[in-house]
Scaffold this motif. Sequence first.
Motif, PDB file in Angstrom:
ATOM      1  N   ILE A   5       3.369 -10.584   8.791  1.00 16.30           N
ATOM      2  CA  ILE A   5       4.203  -9.498   9.299  1.00 16.30           C
ATOM      3  C   ILE A   5       3.960  -8.263   8.430  1.00 16.30           C
ATOM      4  O   ILE A   5       3.648  -8.381   7.238  1.00 16.30           O
ATOM      5  N   GLU A   6       4.069  -7.092   9.040  1.00 17.22           N
ATOM      6  CA  GLU A   6       3.794  -5.834   8.336  1.00 17.22           C
ATOM      7  C   GLU A   6       4.880  -4.823   8.653  1.00 17.22           C
ATOM      8  O   GLU A   6       5.306  -4.699   9.804  1.00 17.22           O
ATOM      9  N   PHE A   7       5.322  -4.087   7.625  1.00 14.50           N
ATOM     10  CA  PHE A   7       6.338  -3.057   7.789  1.00 14.50           C
ATOM     11  C   PHE A   7       5.819  -1.723   7.245  1.00 14.50           C
ATOM     12  O   PHE A   7       5.124  -1.695   6.221  1.00 14.50           O
ATOM     13  N   HIS A   8       6.184  -0.626   7.925  1.00 14.82           N
ATOM     14  CA  HIS A   8       5.919   0.722   7.435  1.00 14.82           C
ATOM     15  C   HIS A   8       7.268   1.314   7.039  1.00 14.82           C
ATOM     16  O   HIS A   8       8.176   1.425   7.874  1.00 14.82           O
ATOM     17  N   ILE A   9       7.405   1.727   5.791  1.00 10.01           N
ATOM     18  CA  ILE A   9       8.711   2.082   5.246  1.00 10.01           C
ATOM     19  C   ILE A   9       8.677   3.478   4.643  1.00 10.01           C
ATOM     20  O   ILE A   9       7.818   3.783   3.814  1.00 10.01           O
ATOM     21  N   ARG A  10       9.615   4.318   5.061  1.00  9.85           N
ATOM     22  CA  ARG A  10       9.749   5.651   4.472  1.00  9.85           C
ATOM     23  C   ARG A  10      10.953   5.676   3.541  1.00  9.85           C
ATOM     24  O   ARG A  10      12.031   5.185   3.878  1.00  9.85           O
ATOM     25  N   ARG A  11      10.775   6.265   2.383  1.00  5.32           N
ATOM     26  CA  ARG A  11      11.872   6.411   1.433  1.00  5.32           C
ATOM     27  C   ARG A  11      12.849   7.470   1.932  1.00  5.32           C
ATOM     28  O   ARG A  11      12.462   8.607   2.238  1.00  5.32           O
ATOM     29  N   PRO A  54      14.385   3.418  -1.269  1.00  2.00           N
ATOM     30  CA  PRO A  54      13.652   3.770  -2.492  1.00  2.00           C
ATOM     31  C   PRO A  54      13.109   2.551  -3.234  1.00  2.00           C
ATOM     32  O   PRO A  54      11.995   2.595  -3.780  1.00  2.00           O
ATOM     33  N   ALA A  55      13.882   1.465  -3.237  1.00  2.00           N
ATOM     34  CA  ALA A  55      13.409   0.234  -3.886  1.00  2.00           C
ATOM     35  C   ALA A  55      12.281  -0.393  -3.094  1.00  2.00           C
ATOM     36  O   ALA A  55      11.311  -0.903  -3.665  1.00  2.00           O
ATOM     37  N   LEU A  56      12.375  -0.369  -1.763  1.00  2.00           N
ATOM     38  CA  LEU A  56      11.326  -0.943  -0.924  1.00  2.00           C
ATOM     39  C   LEU A  56      10.005  -0.202  -1.110  1.00  2.00           C
ATOM     40  O   LEU A  56       8.942  -0.813  -1.207  1.00  2.00           O
ATOM     41  N   VAL A  57      10.069   1.124  -1.159  1.00  2.00           N
ATOM     42  CA  VAL A  57       8.858   1.936  -1.264  1.00  2.00           C
ATOM     43  C   VAL A  57       8.312   1.962  -2.696  1.00  2.00           C
ATOM     44  O   VAL A  57       7.106   1.818  -2.915  1.00  2.00           O
ATOM     45  N   GLY A  58       9.186   2.132  -3.665  1.00  2.00           N
ATOM     46  CA  GLY A  58       8.726   2.367  -5.026  1.00  2.00           C
ATOM     47  C   GLY A  58       8.623   1.160  -5.923  1.00  2.00           C
ATOM     48  O   GLY A  58       7.889   1.194  -6.912  1.00  2.00           O
ATOM     49  N   LEU A  93       0.850  -1.192   0.000  1.00  2.00           N
ATOM     50  CA  LEU A  93       0.000   0.000   0.000  1.00  2.00           C
ATOM     51  C   LEU A  93       0.880   1.234   0.000  1.00  2.00           C
ATOM     52  O   LEU A  93       1.727   1.410   0.891  1.00  2.00           O
ATOM     53  N   ARG A  94       0.707   2.114  -0.950  1.00  2.00           N
ATOM     54  CA  ARG A  94       1.470   3.374  -1.027  1.00  2.00           C
ATOM     55  C   ARG A  94       0.622   4.449  -0.339  1.00  2.00           C
ATOM     56  O   ARG A  94      -0.245   5.076  -0.955  1.00  2.00           O
ATOM     57  N   VAL A  95       0.827   4.651   0.964  1.00  2.00           N
ATOM     58  CA  VAL A  95      -0.020   5.568   1.724  1.00  2.00           C
ATOM     59  C   VAL A  95       0.388   7.026   1.545  1.00  2.00           C
ATOM     60  O   VAL A  95      -0.429   7.935   1.712  1.00  2.00           O
ATOM     61  N   LEU A  96       1.648   7.278   1.223  1.00  3.91           N
ATOM     62  CA  LEU A  96       2.150   8.607   0.872  1.00  3.91           C
ATOM     63  C   LEU A  96       3.139   8.429  -0.263  1.00  3.91           C
ATOM     64  O   LEU A  96       3.563   7.297  -0.552  1.00  3.91           O
ATOM     65  N   ASP A  97       3.528   9.501  -0.890  1.00  2.05           N
ATOM     66  CA  ASP A  97       4.500   9.386  -1.971  1.00  2.05           C
ATOM     67  C   ASP A  97       5.787   8.732  -1.495  1.00  2.05           C
ATOM     68  O   ASP A  97       6.429   7.988  -2.238  1.00  2.05           O
ATOM     69  N   ASP A  98       6.166   8.986  -0.229  1.00 12.16           N
ATOM     70  CA  ASP A  98       7.423   8.455   0.288  1.00 12.16           C
ATOM     71  C   ASP A  98       7.231   7.419   1.391  1.00 12.16           C
ATOM     72  O   ASP A  98       8.181   7.071   2.091  1.00 12.16           O
ATOM     73  N   VAL A  99       6.017   6.910   1.574  1.00 13.65           N
ATOM     74  CA  VAL A  99       5.751   5.922   2.620  1.00 13.65           C
ATOM     75  C   VAL A  99       4.898   4.781   2.066  1.00 13.65           C
ATOM     76  O   VAL A  99       3.880   5.015   1.416  1.00 13.65           O
ATOM     77  N   SER A 100       5.338   3.560   2.327  1.00 13.01           N
ATOM     78  CA  SER A 100       4.582   2.377   1.930  1.00 13.01           C
ATOM     79  C   SER A 100       4.352   1.463   3.128  1.00 13.01           C
ATOM     80  O   SER A 100       5.181   1.409   4.052  1.00 13.01           O
ATOM     81  N   ILE A 101       3.227   0.763   3.104  1.00  9.89           N
ATOM     82  CA  ILE A 101       2.961  -0.318   4.046  1.00  9.89           C
ATOM     83  C   ILE A 101       3.061  -1.616   3.264  1.00  9.89           C
ATOM     84  O   ILE A 101       2.384  -1.793   2.254  1.00  9.89           O
ATOM     85  N   VAL A 102       3.940  -2.508   3.716  1.00 11.85           N
ATOM     86  CA  VAL A 102       4.167  -3.772   3.021  1.00 11.85           C
ATOM     87  C   VAL A 102       3.846  -4.917   3.969  1.00 11.85           C
ATOM     88  O   VAL A 102       4.344  -4.961   5.091  1.00 11.85           O
ATOM     89  N   ARG A 103       3.013  -5.818   3.501  1.00 10.73           N
ATOM     90  CA  ARG A 103       2.621  -6.987   4.297  1.00 10.73           C
ATOM     91  C   ARG A 103       3.165  -8.243   3.631  1.00 10.73           C
ATOM     92  O   ARG A 103       3.076  -8.395   2.407  1.00 10.73           O
ATOM     93  N   LEU A 104       3.706  -9.142   4.455  1.00  9.38           N
ATOM     94  CA  LEU A 104       4.286 -10.378   3.950  1.00  9.38           C
ATOM     95  C   LEU A 104       3.714 -11.573   4.696  1.00  9.38           C
ATOM     96  O   LEU A 104       3.248 -11.445   5.836  1.00  9.38           O
ATOM     97  N   MET A 105       3.810 -12.739   4.060  1.00  7.67           N
ATOM     98  CA  MET A 105       3.528 -14.012   4.699  1.00  7.67           C
ATOM     99  C   MET A 105       4.848 -14.786   4.744  1.00  7.67           C
ATOM    100  O   MET A 105       5.422 -15.096   3.695  1.00  7.67           O
ATOM    101  N   LEU A 106       5.327 -15.047   5.945  1.00  8.50           N
ATOM    102  CA  LEU A 106       6.587 -15.757   6.106  1.00  8.50           C
ATOM    103  C   LEU A 106       6.395 -17.256   5.887  1.00  8.50           C
ATOM    104  O   LEU A 106       5.328 -17.807   6.180  1.00  8.50           O
ATOM    105  N   ASP A 107       7.448 -17.904   5.400  1.00 12.82           N
ATOM    106  CA  ASP A 107       7.386 -19.352   5.199  1.00 12.82           C
ATOM    107  C   ASP A 107       7.217 -20.086   6.526  1.00 12.82           C
ATOM    108  O   ASP A 107       6.603 -21.145   6.587  1.00 12.82           O
TER     109      ASP A 107
END
Length: 386
Positions: free
Chosen positions: A205-211, A219-223, A154-168
Amino acid sequence: MDARAISLVRTTFKAVAAVDGGPEKLTRSFYAILFARNPEVRDFFPASMESQRDKLVTAIAYAIDQLEDLDRLLPFLAQLGRDHRKYGIVDAHYAAVGDALITALEQFAGNEIWTDEVDAAWREVIAVMAGTMMEAAEADDGPPVWQGTVVEHLRVLDDVSIVRLMLDEPLDYSAGQYVSVSIPSRPRMWRYLSPAIPANAAGEIEFHIRRVTGGWVSPALVGSTSVGDRWTIGAPLGSMTRHSAPGRDRLLIASGTGIAPLRAQLMEMATKADNPSVHVFYSGRYPCDLYDLQTLQQIAAINPWLSVVGIVEEETDPWWYDGPQYRDHLGGSSPIVGQVGKVVAEFGSWDGRDIQIVGSPSMINTTKFRLQGAGVDLSLVRHDPW
């Protein structure tokens, strides 16, 4: 380690750091010596060493600052030892790192400062650090890394993304800790991120990431993150889960994506029947930076022990922000306008509370200064070194 040895180590490190460009020159020299003596070690590190050099200085400075507080230092080193298993490091590598650091320090300090007594003090400190890390790594029978698949971005701001993963397989971490993350497009380049939800048996698991402008990984994580991407995650780190006394009231202060580890703690606390009073201050430059304030307010609405206050430096969103307007998003509520440290310090008396601060180094230091000026005992303040 006696007081004399600790004093010598600190004095030497301060002398090196005081030289113009000292920390950077020291780390460049250290890695040059390490790689020259042990060429195979170079494969553990990314092509660009800029970020790695910063991490080394931060880790050394933090460890030296905590030499008299072994109850805080040794768990930190043990966590680092478990985390370093992801590199495939063995005991011989710790010895090589210690020898290279001693050589680099001696070169920079010079004969007048680097006496036999100073040499012995540094070797004692490095032996304690390396020994603690090796013991923790050897005692850990869990996996060195975890693999996970991105299931939502989810790109919640131009420089912030929320990324959700399912771990093995599930990762057992404490709410408030952080982990190192690596993605295929940035091999051997690890970025520290804090899970924004408590650990669970499903492996979610969920991460909030700022570029970060000029950053190598964020930048790669967010964009560029896509559903289906495979991430590698290291062992959990951090002491933000520790509290001075059970049941003590808490003050939590965060800026931007720094809300993630505090959010995880609040979600975990919300599953318990009895909690102390918790006051959260969530800050940003603009109202839109408080992208997760609604989640916090929803938790507070059904948990009377929790109160949440938003703080912004600017009353209105910037011209380039075209997302949902803050007041519409939150039903008309407005944040306090001001600098976070000043607002918190003037808001009330926080003496005797467990305090956690998550944000940039400048935000953390400014907030601590304001709290200290308001009479707060800084021994009750927690923040991670990264």
